[in-house]
Design a protein around this motif. Sequence first.
Motif, PDB file in Angstrom:
ATOM      1  N   ASN A 174      -6.160   0.412  -9.595  1.00  0.00           N
ATOM      2  CA  ASN A 174      -5.060  -0.280  -8.927  1.00  0.00           C
ATOM      3  C   ASN A 174      -4.636   0.529  -7.707  1.00  0.00           C
ATOM      4  O   ASN A 174      -4.859   1.738  -7.638  1.00  0.00           O
ATOM      5  CB  ASN A 174      -3.886  -0.439  -9.889  1.00  0.00           C
ATOM      6  CG  ASN A 174      -2.795  -1.353  -9.342  1.00  0.00           C
ATOM      7  OD1 ASN A 174      -3.044  -2.191  -8.476  1.00  0.00           O
ATOM      8  ND2 ASN A 174      -1.590  -1.194  -9.839  1.00  0.00           N
ATOM      9  N   TYR A 176      -1.196   1.518  -6.196  1.00  0.00           N
ATOM     10  CA  TYR A 176       0.235   1.518  -6.513  1.00  0.00           C
ATOM     11  C   TYR A 176       1.047   1.697  -5.236  1.00  0.00           C
ATOM     12  O   TYR A 176       1.030   2.758  -4.618  1.00  0.00           O
ATOM     13  CB  TYR A 176       0.546   2.647  -7.495  1.00  0.00           C
ATOM     14  CG  TYR A 176      -0.035   2.446  -8.876  1.00  0.00           C
ATOM     15  CD1 TYR A 176       0.659   1.730  -9.846  1.00  0.00           C
ATOM     16  CD2 TYR A 176      -1.280   2.985  -9.215  1.00  0.00           C
ATOM     17  CE1 TYR A 176       0.137   1.544 -11.122  1.00  0.00           C
ATOM     18  CE2 TYR A 176      -1.809   2.816 -10.487  1.00  0.00           C
ATOM     19  CZ  TYR A 176      -1.094   2.091 -11.426  1.00  0.00           C
ATOM     20  OH  TYR A 176      -1.616   1.916 -12.685  1.00  0.00           O
ATOM     21  N   TRP A 177       1.756   0.635  -4.828  1.00  0.00           N
ATOM     22  CA  TRP A 177       2.704   0.707  -3.728  1.00  0.00           C
ATOM     23  C   TRP A 177       4.039   1.126  -4.358  1.00  0.00           C
ATOM     24  O   TRP A 177       4.683   0.350  -5.073  1.00  0.00           O
ATOM     25  CB  TRP A 177       2.845  -0.642  -3.044  1.00  0.00           C
ATOM     26  CG  TRP A 177       1.602  -1.115  -2.366  1.00  0.00           C
ATOM     27  CD1 TRP A 177       0.429  -1.487  -2.930  1.00  0.00           C
ATOM     28  CD2 TRP A 177       1.421  -1.262  -0.946  1.00  0.00           C
ATOM     29  NE1 TRP A 177      -0.487  -1.855  -1.976  1.00  0.00           N
ATOM     30  CE2 TRP A 177       0.107  -1.731  -0.736  1.00  0.00           C
ATOM     31  CE3 TRP A 177       2.240  -1.049   0.170  1.00  0.00           C
ATOM     32  CZ2 TRP A 177      -0.417  -1.982   0.519  1.00  0.00           C
ATOM     33  CZ3 TRP A 177       1.735  -1.300   1.425  1.00  0.00           C
ATOM     34  CH2 TRP A 177       0.417  -1.762   1.604  1.00  0.00           C
ATOM     35  N   HIS A 216       6.751  -1.258  -5.751  1.00  0.00           N
ATOM     36  CA  HIS A 216       7.128  -2.396  -4.905  1.00  0.00           C
ATOM     37  C   HIS A 216       6.862  -3.706  -5.634  1.00  0.00           C
ATOM     38  O   HIS A 216       7.622  -4.675  -5.492  1.00  0.00           O
ATOM     39  CB  HIS A 216       6.330  -2.334  -3.599  1.00  0.00           C
ATOM     40  CG  HIS A 216       6.634  -3.448  -2.654  1.00  0.00           C
ATOM     41  ND1 HIS A 216       7.877  -3.612  -2.074  1.00  0.00           N
ATOM     42  CD2 HIS A 216       5.868  -4.454  -2.177  1.00  0.00           C
ATOM     43  CE1 HIS A 216       7.860  -4.676  -1.282  1.00  0.00           C
ATOM     44  NE2 HIS A 216       6.650  -5.206  -1.322  1.00  0.00           N
ATOM     45  N   ASN A 217       5.793  -3.759  -6.412  1.00  0.00           N
ATOM     46  CA  ASN A 217       5.463  -4.955  -7.183  1.00  0.00           C
ATOM     47  C   ASN A 217       6.018  -4.804  -8.595  1.00  0.00           C
ATOM     48  O   ASN A 217       5.575  -3.950  -9.359  1.00  0.00           O
ATOM     49  CB  ASN A 217       3.938  -5.153  -7.247  1.00  0.00           C
ATOM     50  CG  ASN A 217       3.342  -5.345  -5.868  1.00  0.00           C
ATOM     51  OD1 ASN A 217       3.910  -6.045  -5.047  1.00  0.00           O
ATOM     52  ND2 ASN A 217       2.214  -4.694  -5.612  1.00  0.00           N
ATOM     53  N   LEU A 218       6.973  -5.652  -8.951  1.00  0.00           N
ATOM     54  CA  LEU A 218       7.668  -5.488 -10.221  1.00  0.00           C
ATOM     55  C   LEU A 218       6.804  -5.843 -11.429  1.00  0.00           C
ATOM     56  O   LEU A 218       7.184  -5.575 -12.560  1.00  0.00           O
ATOM     57  CB  LEU A 218       8.949  -6.337 -10.217  1.00  0.00           C
ATOM     58  CG  LEU A 218       9.986  -5.942  -9.153  1.00  0.00           C
ATOM     59  CD1 LEU A 218      11.222  -6.819  -9.283  1.00  0.00           C
ATOM     60  CD2 LEU A 218      10.376  -4.476  -9.295  1.00  0.00           C
ATOM     61  N   ASN A 219       5.664  -6.475 -11.207  1.00  0.00           N
ATOM     62  CA  ASN A 219       4.778  -6.783 -12.342  1.00  0.00           C
ATOM     63  C   ASN A 219       3.856  -5.616 -12.689  1.00  0.00           C
ATOM     64  O   ASN A 219       3.048  -5.723 -13.612  1.00  0.00           O
ATOM     65  CB  ASN A 219       3.957  -8.048 -12.066  1.00  0.00           C
ATOM     66  CG  ASN A 219       3.075  -7.904 -10.839  1.00  0.00           C
ATOM     67  OD1 ASN A 219       3.293  -7.015 -10.022  1.00  0.00           O
ATOM     68  ND2 ASN A 219       2.092  -8.781 -10.699  1.00  0.00           N
ATOM     69  N   VAL A 220       3.955  -4.517 -11.955  1.00  0.00           N
ATOM     70  CA  VAL A 220       3.168  -3.325 -12.268  1.00  0.00           C
ATOM     71  C   VAL A 220       3.916  -2.514 -13.316  1.00  0.00           C
ATOM     72  O   VAL A 220       5.070  -2.149 -13.124  1.00  0.00           O
ATOM     73  CB  VAL A 220       2.930  -2.466 -11.002  1.00  0.00           C
ATOM     74  CG1 VAL A 220       2.225  -1.166 -11.375  1.00  0.00           C
ATOM     75  CG2 VAL A 220       2.108  -3.241  -9.994  1.00  0.00           C
TER      76      VAL A 220
END
Length: 295
Positions: A174, A176-177, A216-220
């Motif tokens: 992945n 990761y931002w 930044h992406n809450l589904n991570v």
Amino acid sequence: MKLALHSRKLETERSKFLIDSIQDILNRVEFELIISDALAPYLEKVAPEMYAQLSVFSTTEELRGVDFMISIGGDGTLLQALTYVQELEIPIVGVNAGRLGFLASIQRENFSNTLDSLINGYYSIDERTMLGLVSDREDLFGGIKFGLNEFTILKRDTSSMIVVHTYLNGEYLNSYWADGLIVSTPSGSTGYSLSVGGPVVIPGSENFIISPVCPHNLNVRPLIVSDQSVISFEIEGRSKNFLVSLDSRSEAVDATIELAVKKCAFKAKLVSIGGGDKFLETLRKKLNWGLDNRN
């Protein structure tokens, strides 16, 4: 029996406990005691007569022949003690003179009884997996490239988020931002990883936990992987400098550095006194599990 002792400058009340503890060891003919170079200047200042009776160690090599390392302080002090012990795997007696103390689980009021247990062999050894850092910079962290709790990649100061491209055994996992990324051992699952939403993992589970910091992406979400994995990273961001840390030790690096973590070749050995699972007992006490204001 030869003991090594490491501690740091403590507050007044805890300083008295430290001095009393050293005196308790010196009063027992069963023990020979040496102290760390980090403790020596403080002890020389507050108890010069006691200091004059002791030898000082500063390197891992000087610890050969030591039976136990005693760490008096908090978890941070115990993590420092490990940087002395390294591959010698000397069992560490973690005496909690701090506050929380997940690793330093022996309470200071039990110190004298703990010494009795060491003499009589009434103890067990809890082996903990550690992270080893692989990097093209040999001087990183002064060459002490391992940690008991976690390895962390973080943005610097107020710079914008970074992107950590992460690979699992060479296979892309992945990007990761986030403000950073944590790779934790089970021992470290109750530390920084827990504070960003990672799970509590029982020591001995043979896992690592990968947890993003403010993604930044809450589904991570945090991910648990086998500790047989090699986890490698590529970092990018607007800033060209980043922070990496192993436990409480941090250094600035640039984006050209090669970084990977894997299971360390040696383990941390923590002394446990008395029966029962001390990790579960500590969880209940420190996290107030099972308590309710209605009770």
